[in-house]
Design a protein around this motif. Structure first.
Motif, PDB file in Angstrom:
ATOM      1  N   ALA A 161      14.137 -19.810  18.093  1.00  0.00           N
ATOM      2  CA  ALA A 161      15.383 -19.046  18.157  1.00  0.00           C
ATOM      3  C   ALA A 161      15.290 -17.768  17.333  1.00  0.00           C
ATOM      4  O   ALA A 161      15.716 -16.685  17.779  1.00  0.00           O
ATOM      5  CB  ALA A 161      16.550 -19.917  17.683  1.00  0.00           C
ATOM      6  N   VAL A 162      14.719 -17.857  16.138  1.00  0.00           N
ATOM      7  CA  VAL A 162      14.607 -16.673  15.274  1.00  0.00           C
ATOM      8  C   VAL A 162      13.679 -15.636  15.918  1.00  0.00           C
ATOM      9  O   VAL A 162      13.990 -14.433  15.930  1.00  0.00           O
ATOM     10  CB  VAL A 162      14.128 -17.078  13.869  1.00  0.00           C
ATOM     11  CG1 VAL A 162      13.708 -15.844  13.060  1.00  0.00           C
ATOM     12  CG2 VAL A 162      15.238 -17.828  13.136  1.00  0.00           C
ATOM     13  N   ASP A 163      12.569 -16.089  16.474  1.00  0.00           N
ATOM     14  CA  ASP A 163      11.683 -15.136  17.142  1.00  0.00           C
ATOM     15  C   ASP A 163      12.376 -14.481  18.333  1.00  0.00           C
ATOM     16  O   ASP A 163      12.215 -13.279  18.567  1.00  0.00           O
ATOM     17  CB  ASP A 163      10.392 -15.825  17.597  1.00  0.00           C
ATOM     18  CG  ASP A 163       9.376 -15.966  16.468  1.00  0.00           C
ATOM     19  OD1 ASP A 163       9.547 -15.313  15.424  1.00  0.00           O
ATOM     20  OD2 ASP A 163       8.402 -16.736  16.634  1.00  0.00           O
ATOM     21  N   ALA A 164      13.138 -15.260  19.078  1.00  0.00           N
ATOM     22  CA  ALA A 164      13.872 -14.692  20.215  1.00  0.00           C
ATOM     23  C   ALA A 164      14.852 -13.624  19.753  1.00  0.00           C
ATOM     24  O   ALA A 164      14.978 -12.557  20.368  1.00  0.00           O
ATOM     25  CB  ALA A 164      14.600 -15.792  20.978  1.00  0.00           C
ATOM     26  N   ALA A 165      15.538 -13.893  18.656  1.00  0.00           N
ATOM     27  CA  ALA A 165      16.493 -12.912  18.123  1.00  0.00           C
ATOM     28  C   ALA A 165      15.763 -11.647  17.658  1.00  0.00           C
ATOM     29  O   ALA A 165      16.218 -10.526  17.911  1.00  0.00           O
ATOM     30  CB  ALA A 165      17.282 -13.528  16.974  1.00  0.00           C
ATOM     31  N   LYS A 166      14.620 -11.820  16.990  1.00  0.00           N
ATOM     32  CA  LYS A 166      13.840 -10.659  16.544  1.00  0.00           C
ATOM     33  C   LYS A 166      13.362  -9.816  17.723  1.00  0.00           C
ATOM     34  O   LYS A 166      13.198  -8.596  17.610  1.00  0.00           O
ATOM     35  CB  LYS A 166      12.632 -11.125  15.729  1.00  0.00           C
ATOM     36  CG  LYS A 166      12.971 -11.658  14.344  1.00  0.00           C
ATOM     37  CD  LYS A 166      11.693 -12.138  13.647  1.00  0.00           C
ATOM     38  CE  LYS A 166      11.963 -12.624  12.242  1.00  0.00           C
ATOM     39  NZ  LYS A 166      10.710 -13.153  11.606  1.00  0.00           N
ATOM     40  N   LEU A 167      13.149 -10.472  18.863  1.00  0.00           N
ATOM     41  CA  LEU A 167      12.692  -9.767  20.061  1.00  0.00           C
ATOM     42  C   LEU A 167      13.842  -9.113  20.823  1.00  0.00           C
ATOM     43  O   LEU A 167      13.610  -8.436  21.828  1.00  0.00           O
ATOM     44  CB  LEU A 167      11.944 -10.733  20.986  1.00  0.00           C
ATOM     45  CG  LEU A 167      10.592 -11.227  20.454  1.00  0.00           C
ATOM     46  CD1 LEU A 167      10.086 -12.392  21.294  1.00  0.00           C
ATOM     47  CD2 LEU A 167       9.567 -10.098  20.437  1.00  0.00           C
ATOM     48  N   GLY A 168      15.075  -9.321  20.355  1.00  0.00           N
ATOM     49  CA  GLY A 168      16.207  -8.625  20.947  1.00  0.00           C
ATOM     50  C   GLY A 168      17.001  -9.409  21.972  1.00  0.00           C
ATOM     51  O   GLY A 168      17.907  -8.856  22.606  1.00  0.00           O
ATOM     52  N   PHE A 169      16.690 -10.682  22.147  1.00  0.00           N
ATOM     53  CA  PHE A 169      17.498 -11.509  23.048  1.00  0.00           C
ATOM     54  C   PHE A 169      18.807 -11.888  22.356  1.00  0.00           C
ATOM     55  O   PHE A 169      18.889 -11.942  21.123  1.00  0.00           O
ATOM     56  CB  PHE A 169      16.742 -12.792  23.431  1.00  0.00           C
ATOM     57  CG  PHE A 169      15.532 -12.562  24.294  1.00  0.00           C
ATOM     58  CD1 PHE A 169      15.659 -12.444  25.675  1.00  0.00           C
ATOM     59  CD2 PHE A 169      14.269 -12.467  23.737  1.00  0.00           C
ATOM     60  CE1 PHE A 169      14.546 -12.232  26.476  1.00  0.00           C
ATOM     61  CE2 PHE A 169      13.145 -12.261  24.522  1.00  0.00           C
ATOM     62  CZ  PHE A 169      13.287 -12.139  25.900  1.00  0.00           C
ATOM     63  N   ASP A 170      19.831 -12.158  23.153  1.00  0.00           N
ATOM     64  CA  ASP A 170      21.077 -12.742  22.653  1.00  0.00           C
ATOM     65  C   ASP A 170      20.841 -14.247  22.565  1.00  0.00           C
ATOM     66  O   ASP A 170      20.555 -14.882  23.576  1.00  0.00           O
ATOM     67  CB  ASP A 170      22.234 -12.415  23.597  1.00  0.00           C
ATOM     68  CG  ASP A 170      23.538 -13.000  23.100  1.00  0.00           C
ATOM     69  OD1 ASP A 170      23.961 -12.652  21.986  1.00  0.00           O
ATOM     70  OD2 ASP A 170      24.126 -13.836  23.822  1.00  0.00           O
ATOM     71  N   VAL A 171      20.940 -14.824  21.374  1.00  0.00           N
ATOM     72  CA  VAL A 171      20.453 -16.186  21.142  1.00  0.00           C
ATOM     73  C   VAL A 171      21.563 -17.091  20.629  1.00  0.00           C
ATOM     74  O   VAL A 171      22.313 -16.736  19.712  1.00  0.00           O
ATOM     75  CB  VAL A 171      19.295 -16.174  20.115  1.00  0.00           C
ATOM     76  CG1 VAL A 171      18.768 -17.587  19.891  1.00  0.00           C
ATOM     77  CG2 VAL A 171      18.172 -15.257  20.591  1.00  0.00           C
ATOM     78  N   SER A 172      21.631 -18.279  21.220  1.00  0.00           N
ATOM     79  CA  SER A 172      22.517 -19.339  20.747  1.00  0.00           C
ATOM     80  C   SER A 172      21.712 -20.619  20.578  1.00  0.00           C
ATOM     81  O   SER A 172      20.717 -20.843  21.271  1.00  0.00           O
ATOM     82  CB  SER A 172      23.656 -19.589  21.748  1.00  0.00           C
ATOM     83  OG  SER A 172      24.400 -18.417  21.978  1.00  0.00           O
ATOM     84  N   VAL A 173      22.164 -21.459  19.654  1.00  0.00           N
ATOM     85  CA  VAL A 173      21.599 -22.799  19.461  1.00  0.00           C
ATOM     86  C   VAL A 173      22.759 -23.783  19.482  1.00  0.00           C
ATOM     87  O   VAL A 173      23.740 -23.594  18.752  1.00  0.00           O
ATOM     88  CB  VAL A 173      20.832 -22.905  18.122  1.00  0.00           C
ATOM     89  CG1 VAL A 173      20.408 -24.346  17.848  1.00  0.00           C
ATOM     90  CG2 VAL A 173      19.619 -21.982  18.122  1.00  0.00           C
ATOM     91  N   ASP A 174      22.675 -24.796  20.325  1.00  0.00           N
ATOM     92  CA  ASP A 174      23.724 -25.815  20.412  1.00  0.00           C
ATOM     93  C   ASP A 174      23.274 -27.042  19.621  1.00  0.00           C
ATOM     94  O   ASP A 174      22.446 -27.826  20.087  1.00  0.00           O
ATOM     95  CB  ASP A 174      23.999 -26.178  21.871  1.00  0.00           C
ATOM     96  CG  ASP A 174      25.245 -27.067  22.015  1.00  0.00           C
ATOM     97  OD1 ASP A 174      25.613 -27.740  21.036  1.00  0.00           O
ATOM     98  OD2 ASP A 174      25.827 -27.083  23.117  1.00  0.00           O
ATOM     99  N   LEU A 175      23.825 -27.204  18.422  1.00  0.00           N
ATOM    100  CA  LEU A 175      23.395 -28.291  17.539  1.00  0.00           C
ATOM    101  C   LEU A 175      23.744 -29.665  18.094  1.00  0.00           C
ATOM    102  O   LEU A 175      23.112 -30.663  17.716  1.00  0.00           O
ATOM    103  CB  LEU A 175      24.023 -28.125  16.155  1.00  0.00           C
ATOM    104  CG  LEU A 175      23.602 -26.896  15.361  1.00  0.00           C
ATOM    105  CD1 LEU A 175      24.284 -26.892  13.990  1.00  0.00           C
ATOM    106  CD2 LEU A 175      22.088 -26.824  15.192  1.00  0.00           C
TER     107      LEU A 175
END
Length: 204
Positions: A161-175
């Motif tokens: 998730a963190v790498d995706a955010a660094k790459l500029g994607f809009d990121v969510s995690v459903d706990l």
């Protein structure tokens, strides 16, 4: 929920070895499978990741004489937790859990197959430089938004998730569709890290 081609569901490492009875079991790891299967019905684009290690992988404690599982060692790319042998290529432990629906997946990404380096993230090996190819695949498909679920919250879900955010994607995690190992406070650290990268934390 309208199925958008621009959104993807990324299901991280729902494999036998990470579920109860497995070599590196995450508590309650199989409790999330029914929810993940239901969530798949709302997405037209689904990615599955699969830990896929050679038998003598350098992240295994068994590859380090005198070391035990969960010890920390220094690798050329930084700190490395030593794990019990898990998700060995072709083994039953590496297989997806039998209850997980896999037929909807557009892509199955295997990671961690380089013996010399571990790979938590679906985007990069643990040197944070060697790419898996997932970013290019998603860009080619026009995906801009990612929802992460799976195992384990504080390791492979977090780093993906963190790498995706660094790459500029809009990121969510459903706990509600993740479970954690929580090794020495790693869950709290992971949640702080994800929030620091503007990741949307759902289901808690």
């Amino acid at each position: 929920m309208e199925r958008s081609q621009h959104n993807a569901l990324v299901i991280i490492d729902v494999q036998n070895d990470f579920c109860p009875g497995g070599a590196l079991a995450v508590p309650g790891g199989d409790d999330i499978i029914a929810r993940i299967n239901m969530m798949q019905q709302s997405y037209s684009r689904i990615i599955l990741t699969q830990d896929w290690h050679p038998a003598d992988h350098s992240s295994f404690a068994s590859s380090h004489p005198g070391k035990a599982a969960y010890d920390m060692v220094q690798m050329p790319y930084g700190d490395q937790v030593l794990w019990p042998d898990h998700c060995v290529q072709g083994s039953d432990g590496a297989a997806f859990h039998g209850a997980l629906e896999t037929d909807r997946a557009d892509l199955i990404l295997r990671k961690g197959s380089n013996r010399q380096i571990d790979s938590y993230s679906a985007f990069f090996e643990n040197d944070h430089h060697t790419a898996t190819g997932l970013e290019g695949y998603l860009r080619d498909k026009g995906v801009v938004s990612l929802l992460f679920v799976g195992l384990a919250t504080d390791f492979c879900v977090r780093y993906s998730a963190v790498d995706a955010a660094k790459l500029g994607f809009d990121v969510s995690v459903d706990l509600s569709a993740c479970r954690a190992i929580d090794l020495n406070g790693s869950l709290a650290e992971a949640l702080d890290d994800m929030q620091a990268h503007d990741i949307h934390i759902l289901g808690h």
